[in-house]
Enzyme design. Structure first.
Site, PDB file in Angstrom:
ATOM      1  N   ASN A   9       0.871  -1.179   0.000  1.00  0.00           N
ATOM      2  CA  ASN A   9       0.000   0.000   0.000  1.00  0.00           C
ATOM      3  C   ASN A   9       0.903   1.223   0.000  1.00  0.00           C
ATOM      4  O   ASN A   9       1.516   1.534   1.018  1.00  0.00           O
ATOM      5  CB  ASN A   9      -0.893  -0.023   1.249  1.00  0.00           C
ATOM      6  CG  ASN A   9      -1.689   1.261   1.406  1.00  0.00           C
ATOM      7  OD1 ASN A   9      -1.748   2.087   0.497  1.00  0.00           O
ATOM      8  ND2 ASN A   9      -2.297   1.437   2.571  1.00  0.00           N
ATOM      9  N   TRP A  10       0.971   1.861  -1.138  1.00  0.00           N
ATOM     10  CA  TRP A  10       1.898   2.999  -1.276  1.00  0.00           C
ATOM     11  C   TRP A  10       1.389   4.271  -0.614  1.00  0.00           C
ATOM     12  O   TRP A  10       2.094   5.247  -0.525  1.00  0.00           O
ATOM     13  CB  TRP A  10       2.199   3.254  -2.763  1.00  0.00           C
ATOM     14  CG  TRP A  10       3.244   2.323  -3.322  1.00  0.00           C
ATOM     15  CD1 TRP A  10       3.676   1.155  -2.762  1.00  0.00           C
ATOM     16  CD2 TRP A  10       3.988   2.479  -4.536  1.00  0.00           C
ATOM     17  NE1 TRP A  10       4.650   0.583  -3.555  1.00  0.00           N
ATOM     18  CE2 TRP A  10       4.849   1.377  -4.650  1.00  0.00           C
ATOM     19  CE3 TRP A  10       3.997   3.448  -5.539  1.00  0.00           C
ATOM     20  CZ2 TRP A  10       5.726   1.218  -5.729  1.00  0.00           C
ATOM     21  CZ3 TRP A  10       4.868   3.290  -6.615  1.00  0.00           C
ATOM     22  CH2 TRP A  10       5.727   2.181  -6.702  1.00  0.00           C
ATOM     23  N   LYS A  11       0.132   4.299  -0.206  1.00  0.00           N
ATOM     24  CA  LYS A  11      -0.456   5.497   0.400  1.00  0.00           C
ATOM     25  C   LYS A  11      -0.212   6.697  -0.524  1.00  0.00           C
ATOM     26  O   LYS A  11      -0.213   6.522  -1.744  1.00  0.00           O
ATOM     27  CB  LYS A  11       0.086   5.692   1.822  1.00  0.00           C
ATOM     28  CG  LYS A  11      -0.054   4.399   2.655  1.00  0.00           C
ATOM     29  CD  LYS A  11       0.242   4.563   4.110  1.00  0.00           C
ATOM     30  CE  LYS A  11       0.042   3.234   4.822  1.00  0.00           C
ATOM     31  NZ  LYS A  11       0.244   3.331   6.267  1.00  0.00           N
ATOM     32  N   HIS A  88      -9.273   1.552   5.296  1.00  0.00           N
ATOM     33  CA  HIS A  88      -7.977   1.722   5.958  1.00  0.00           C
ATOM     34  C   HIS A  88      -8.130   2.716   7.113  1.00  0.00           C
ATOM     35  O   HIS A  88      -8.894   3.679   7.008  1.00  0.00           O
ATOM     36  CB  HIS A  88      -6.934   2.233   4.949  1.00  0.00           C
ATOM     37  CG  HIS A  88      -5.542   2.170   5.486  1.00  0.00           C
ATOM     38  ND1 HIS A  88      -5.055   3.094   6.376  1.00  0.00           N
ATOM     39  CD2 HIS A  88      -4.555   1.273   5.286  1.00  0.00           C
ATOM     40  CE1 HIS A  88      -3.805   2.765   6.699  1.00  0.00           C
ATOM     41  NE2 HIS A  88      -3.479   1.664   6.050  1.00  0.00           N
ATOM     42  N   GLU A  90      -6.372   5.084   8.078  1.00  0.00           N
ATOM     43  CA  GLU A  90      -6.097   6.484   7.725  1.00  0.00           C
ATOM     44  C   GLU A  90      -7.316   7.125   7.071  1.00  0.00           C
ATOM     45  O   GLU A  90      -7.558   8.327   7.249  1.00  0.00           O
ATOM     46  CB  GLU A  90      -4.852   6.547   6.830  1.00  0.00           C
ATOM     47  CG  GLU A  90      -3.599   6.261   7.654  1.00  0.00           C
ATOM     48  CD  GLU A  90      -2.462   5.634   6.884  1.00  0.00           C
ATOM     49  OE1 GLU A  90      -2.463   5.648   5.636  1.00  0.00           O
ATOM     50  OE2 GLU A  90      -1.543   5.102   7.550  1.00  0.00           O
ATOM     51  N   GLU A 156      -4.980  -4.457  10.932  1.00  0.00           N
ATOM     52  CA  GLU A 156      -3.920  -3.461  11.064  1.00  0.00           C
ATOM     53  C   GLU A 156      -4.136  -2.679  12.362  1.00  0.00           C
ATOM     54  O   GLU A 156      -4.915  -1.703  12.382  1.00  0.00           O
ATOM     55  CB  GLU A 156      -3.938  -2.489   9.887  1.00  0.00           C
ATOM     56  CG  GLU A 156      -3.680  -3.129   8.545  1.00  0.00           C
ATOM     57  CD  GLU A 156      -3.101  -2.127   7.546  1.00  0.00           C
ATOM     58  OE1 GLU A 156      -2.000  -2.384   7.054  1.00  0.00           O
ATOM     59  OE2 GLU A 156      -3.745  -1.099   7.292  1.00  0.00           O
ATOM     60  N   GLY A 162       3.249   2.454  10.727  1.00  0.00           N
ATOM     61  CA  GLY A 162       4.261   3.499  10.553  1.00  0.00           C
ATOM     62  C   GLY A 162       5.063   3.823  11.799  1.00  0.00           C
ATOM     63  O   GLY A 162       5.751   4.844  11.843  1.00  0.00           O
ATOM     64  N   SER A 201       3.867  -1.982  10.250  1.00  0.00           N
ATOM     65  CA  SER A 201       5.321  -2.090  10.454  1.00  0.00           C
ATOM     66  C   SER A 201       5.897  -3.453  10.064  1.00  0.00           C
ATOM     67  O   SER A 201       6.829  -3.933  10.704  1.00  0.00           O
ATOM     68  CB  SER A 201       5.698  -1.735  11.896  1.00  0.00           C
ATOM     69  OG  SER A 201       5.410  -0.372  12.158  1.00  0.00           O
ATOM     70  N   GLY A 222       3.059  -1.065   4.216  1.00  0.00           N
ATOM     71  CA  GLY A 222       3.093   0.340   3.827  1.00  0.00           C
ATOM     72  C   GLY A 222       4.495   0.771   3.421  1.00  0.00           C
ATOM     73  O   GLY A 222       4.937   0.536   2.299  1.00  0.00           O
ATOM     74  N   GLY A 223       5.207   1.391   4.347  1.00  0.00           N
ATOM     75  CA  GLY A 223       6.497   1.995   4.040  1.00  0.00           C
ATOM     76  C   GLY A 223       7.481   1.054   3.360  1.00  0.00           C
ATOM     77  O   GLY A 223       8.221   1.459   2.446  1.00  0.00           O
TER      78      GLY A 223
HETATM   79  P1  13P Z   1       3.422   0.480   7.531  1.00  0.00           P
HETATM   80  O1  13P Z   1       3.881  -0.827   6.929  1.00  0.00           O
HETATM   81  O2  13P Z   1       4.150   1.682   6.960  1.00  0.00           O
HETATM   82  O3  13P Z   1       3.395   0.438   9.018  1.00  0.00           O
HETATM   83  O4  13P Z   1       1.898   0.693   7.046  1.00  0.00           O
HETATM   84  C1  13P Z   1       0.999  -0.338   7.222  1.00  0.00           C
HETATM   85  C2  13P Z   1      -0.253   0.011   6.523  1.00  0.00           C
HETATM   86  O5  13P Z   1      -0.979   0.885   6.944  1.00  0.00           O
HETATM   87  C3  13P Z   1      -0.563  -0.693   5.273  1.00  0.00           C
HETATM   88  O6  13P Z   1      -1.859  -0.453   4.855  1.00  0.00           O
END
Ligand code: 13P
Length: 239
Positions: A9-11, A88, A90, A156, A162, A201, A222-223
């Site tokens: 997930n590149w956000k 999600h 966020e 999640e 993050g 994470s 994510g990251g």
């Molecule tokens: P991180 O891997 O950056 O913690 O993000 C997880 C996430 O929200 C994937 O949707």
């Protein structure tokens, strides 16, 4: 359950130069899924050359209409996307999305022929208050579509996103087991076939431990999904 499913997930990250990462991922493996920002979906589909699945990070609940700035599931499918992430944390936080909204988006995704990843997870305060099952149970009850076809769940924990912090393997096992029980109660035997991803994470050095737990069918990353090197290392560790 089969092999682990690794979803990136590149956000709100990535410009056209980042499509080189998609191409590198696709050159190395043919089983990864990546959700870039809307602006890169068409380019990602082209760069992937059919070797990875491209998806959206959100969709509107309606197929079209007067909703300025929004993107429908049909639009994603039209670009060659194969899945969509809905609910999600966020989006639940930044955009005030409720379980009812998330369910409507999940139904829209399925109606457009997309696989749907529905995200759930508690905040740190909710965990500290002993409310994990109450919160996750409520999110599942309100956010899921009516059938398991094309349905994937992502657990999640908000406090692990993050932050570099992750739940213990025991905590992951407990919550994934709870989610499985909820799925079985709601959908009967079909609930056994729903894949449950862990997200928060996930990195190359913790992927094997987290993905080795019962009922963990893959990861939503994510990251660490922004470069091919990192996502490929996670996929390799998960094997
Ligand atoms: P991180 O891997 O950056 O913690 O993000 C997880 C996430 O929200 C994937 O949707």
């Amino acid at each position: 359950m089969g092999n682990a499913l690794i979803v990136g997930n590149w956000k709100m990250n990535g410009l056209s130069a980042s499509l080189a990462e998609i191409a590198a991922m696709a050159a190395a493996r043919n089983d990864l899924w990546v959700a870039p920002p809307f602006t890169l979906i068409a380019g990602a589909v082209a760069a992937a050359q059919g070797r990875l699945r491209v998806g959206g990070q959100d969709c509107h609940s309606r197929p079209n209409g007067a909703h300025t700035g929004c993107v429908s599931a049909a639009m994603l499918a039209d670009l060659g996307a194969g899945f969509v992430i809905v609910g999600h944390s966020e989006r639940r936080t930044d955009n005030g999305e409720t379980d009812t909204d998330v369910r409507a988006k999940a139904l829209a995704g399925r109606a457009a022929g997309l696989d749907v990843i529905v995200c759930v997870g508690e905040t740190e305060g909710q965990r500290d208050a002993g409310e994990v099952e109450a919160v996750v149970g409520r999110q599942l009850a309100g956010s899921l579509p009516d059938a398991t076809d094309g349905l994937i769940i992502a657990y999640e924990p908000v406090w692990a996103i993050g932050t570099g912090r992750t739940p213990t393997p025991e905590d992951v096992t407990a919550v994934h087991g709870f989610i499985r029980a909820q799925l079985l109660a709601r959908f009967g035997d079909a609930g056994q076939g729903v894949r449950i991803l862990y997200g928060g994470s996930v990195k190359p050095d913790n992927a094997a431990l987290l993905l080795g737990q019962p009922d963990v069918g893959g990861a939503l990353v994510g990251g660490a999904s922004l470069t091919a090197a990192s996502l490929l290392a996670i996929a390799a560790a998960a094997a």
